[in-house]
Design a protein around this motif. Sequence first.
Motif, short mmCIF file in Angstrom:
data_model
loop_
_atom_site.label_atom_id
_atom_site.label_comp_id
_atom_site.label_asym_id
_atom_site.label_seq_id
_atom_site.Cartn_x
_atom_site.Cartn_y
_atom_site.Cartn_z
N LEU A 11 0.82 -1.21 0.00
CA LEU A 11 0.00 0.00 0.00
C LEU A 11 0.86 1.26 0.00
N VAL A 12 1.93 1.25 0.79
CA VAL A 12 2.82 2.42 0.83
C VAL A 12 3.46 2.64 -0.53
N ARG A 57 -4.76 12.63 -4.54
CA ARG A 57 -4.79 13.86 -3.74
C ARG A 57 -5.49 13.67 -2.40
N GLU A 58 -6.29 12.63 -2.29
CA GLU A 58 -6.98 12.38 -1.02
C GLU A 58 -6.20 11.43 -0.12
N TYR A 59 -5.05 10.93 -0.57
CA TYR A 59 -4.19 10.04 0.22
C TYR A 59 -4.96 8.82 0.74
N ARG A 60 -5.82 8.22 -0.10
CA ARG A 60 -6.60 7.08 0.36
C ARG A 60 -5.71 5.94 0.81
N ASP A 61 -4.65 5.64 0.06
CA ASP A 61 -3.77 4.53 0.46
C ASP A 61 -3.04 4.86 1.75
N ALA A 62 -2.59 6.10 1.89
CA ALA A 62 -1.91 6.50 3.13
C ALA A 62 -2.85 6.38 4.31
N LYS A 63 -4.11 6.80 4.12
CA LYS A 63 -5.09 6.70 5.21
C LYS A 63 -5.31 5.24 5.60
N ARG A 64 -5.36 4.36 4.61
CA ARG A 64 -5.56 2.94 4.88
C ARG A 64 -4.37 2.36 5.64
#
Length: 139
Positions: A38-39, A50-57
Amino acid sequence: MAVPKSKLSPSQELMARIMRIVRTCPEAASEVLELMFLVSQIEAATNVDREYRDAKRVISRLRNPLWEMGPTDREKLLSAAEAIRRVCRLAEDEIPATPIADAGERAQVEARLAAALAGELDAAQIARVTGIVAAALQN
């Protein structure tokens, strides 16, 4: 003259931190591989997320690990999650309570199912399948 130290990208820095976790908590290796994937998606995505969905996950998964651990290992994971949150400049309320609770996850699943099942199922059937898949992923 000193050779300048090469600067790591934010994703490389995060991966290095996560690998330190694996060295201190080897029983978490398989889950950490998922996190590494994911990272790496954060940096390798062709379209900027732009919403950093993977970072949030990733942050959410670090906060809600799939394995049992002691307090010191737990602190290391929470520290890594906080580092990712700071690097991405995310507010606390932007982090999903569960790793796939972000709003983009369902749309992403539905788009992939629609592409894979085009011509076999209609839109209503794909929406029902998406709901079932999303519910299964939540549990």
